[in-house]
Enzyme design. Structure first.
Site, mmCIF file in Angstrom:
data_model
loop_
_atom_site.group_PDB
_atom_site.id
_atom_site.type_symbol
_atom_site.label_atom_id
_atom_site.label_comp_id
_atom_site.label_asym_id
_atom_site.label_seq_id
_atom_site.Cartn_x
_atom_site.Cartn_y
_atom_site.Cartn_z
ATOM 1 N N GLU A 124 49.529 -57.443 37.983
ATOM 2 C CA GLU A 124 48.500 -56.887 37.085
ATOM 3 C C GLU A 124 47.173 -57.651 37.084
ATOM 4 O O GLU A 124 46.595 -57.888 36.034
ATOM 5 C CB GLU A 124 49.048 -56.821 35.650
ATOM 6 N N GLU A 236 59.409 -50.893 38.225
ATOM 7 C CA GLU A 236 59.722 -50.964 36.788
ATOM 8 C C GLU A 236 59.831 -49.568 36.180
ATOM 9 O O GLU A 236 59.324 -49.293 35.100
ATOM 10 C CB GLU A 236 58.642 -51.758 36.037
HETATM 11 C C1 GLA Z 1 54.956 -55.313 32.564
HETATM 12 C C2 GLA Z 1 55.541 -56.496 33.298
HETATM 13 C C3 GLA Z 1 57.025 -56.590 33.103
HETATM 14 C C4 GLA Z 1 57.424 -56.328 31.667
HETATM 15 C C5 GLA Z 1 56.893 -55.004 31.237
HETATM 16 C C6 GLA Z 1 57.325 -54.695 29.832
HETATM 17 O O1 GLA Z 1 55.106 -54.142 33.233
HETATM 18 O O2 GLA Z 1 55.274 -56.511 34.665
HETATM 19 O O3 GLA Z 1 57.443 -57.873 33.461
HETATM 20 O O4 GLA Z 1 56.953 -57.345 30.841
HETATM 21 O O5 GLA Z 1 55.490 -55.068 31.301
HETATM 22 O O6 GLA Z 1 58.632 -55.014 29.578
#
Ligand code: GLA
Length: 325
Positions: A124, A236
């Protein structure tokens, strides 16, 4: 048939876990998945609170679980603006912070390197919207870019390559389907490739909901990213049944929402399969609906049902539809 069998020729099927779910969800995890990611336990701020003393107890438990159950592991993550010990930035200079980061990467690699097939080196770092972008650049504001300078990401990848020669190195981000942001993500990875920075892959978080992003956006972005000479990992994934923090609360999931979620999961997995030369891993951000970060976010205490297995660990409609692909 299970998820991991269904997609064995296409991609790894993973789940994010924590020290609790490797026990409470063990049967489901080992039956359906062949890859895991630590939800928090390998983040910088979780293994050390001062940047000096490390505590690997929780991460070790998960690494042992992966090893004992013959599961592959993604490492998440070395460089991020969240969950990072603030102490490492205090009085830091460019050189001292580079040194601190390199030592951290080496420490994680020494401990888990043998087990890791892929690693989210940086998470990010791209700004969300134009107004937050640094003049002339693409990065979000953070102590990393402030102290080290705009080559902080390149430096993290070079250090990771030296420490983890056998792992595929990833850049990972969210809102990856947004038109503006996807251009910046593309530019970052393309630029790294051109500069000879050892980036092997792009991680697409895929925190979606049943309305957004729409499927055309998803297809457009995947097509764009597939032109990069890197692997793509879905890192994710979850699909919230809520679209907005102000949505009326559901006591139980509404059938219409559940059906929409199932059809989206099916479309998404079909698309990932079409791109299976590029998409080599698909990880869900959790195992089953009884434990998801979306129960706390964006509304604390609002129950959500974003995954493929229900609160009793039974396959949901989404799972059934994916298995029909
Ligand atoms: C972001 C992070 C993850 C996690 C999510 C929420 O996407 O990359 O590690 O913290 O937020 O759980």
């Amino acid at each position: 048939m299970t998820l991991k069998e269904k997609f064995k020729d296409d991609f790894w099927v993973g789940a994010a876990v924590n020290t609790r779910t490797i026990q409470t969800h063990k049967e489901l995890l080992t039956r359906e998945f062949n890859s895991i990611t630590c939800e928090n336990e390998m983040k910088y701020g979780e293994v050390t609170s001062d940047g000096i003393t490390y505590n690997f107890q929780r991460a070790d438990k998960i690494a042992a679980f992966a090893h004992d159950n013959n599961m592959a592991m993604r490492m998440h993550t070395f460089l991020w603006h969240n969950q990072t010990p603030q102490a490492i930035f205090e009085n830091a200079t460019r050189q001292s912070l580079i040194h601190t980061l390199m030592k951290h990467i080496q420490k994680m690699a020494d401990r888990y390197g043998d087990q890791i097939y892929a690693c989210d080196v940086a998470n990010e770092v791209i700004a969300d919207s134009q107004d937050k972008i640094l003049a002339g650049g693409i990065f979000r504001k953070s102590p990393w870019v402030d102290i080290i300078g705009e080559d902080f990401c390149d430096i993290a990848f070079h250090a990771s390559k030296a420490a983890l020669p056998n792992a595929a190195l990833f850049y990972n981000d969210y809102n990856e389907w947004d038109e503006g942001k996807s251009k910046r993500i593309y530019a970052l990875v393309k630029g790294m490739k051109e500069r000879g920075v050892p980036v092997d892959g792009l991680g697409l978080q895929c925190h979606w909901n049943i309305k957004s992003p729409n499927f055309d956006q998803i297809k457009r972005a995947l097509e764009l990213y597939s032109r990069l000479d890197v692997k793509l990992h879905i890192t994710e994934m979850d699909i919230s049944l809520y679209v907005d923090p102000a949505d009326p609360l559901m006591e139980k999931p509404f059938m219409q929402a559940v059906e929409k979620q199932a059809s989206l999961y099916k479309q998404a997995f079909s698309l990932f399969k079409q791109y299976s030369g590029k998409v080599t891993s698909v990880t869900l951000w959790g195992v089953a609906d009884d434990e998801t970060w979306l129960d706390q976010f964006p509304v604390n205490g609002r129950k959500d049902w974003p995954l493929l297995f229900d609160e009793s660990h039974e396959p949901k409609l989404a799972w059934q539809q994916i298995m029909d692909i």
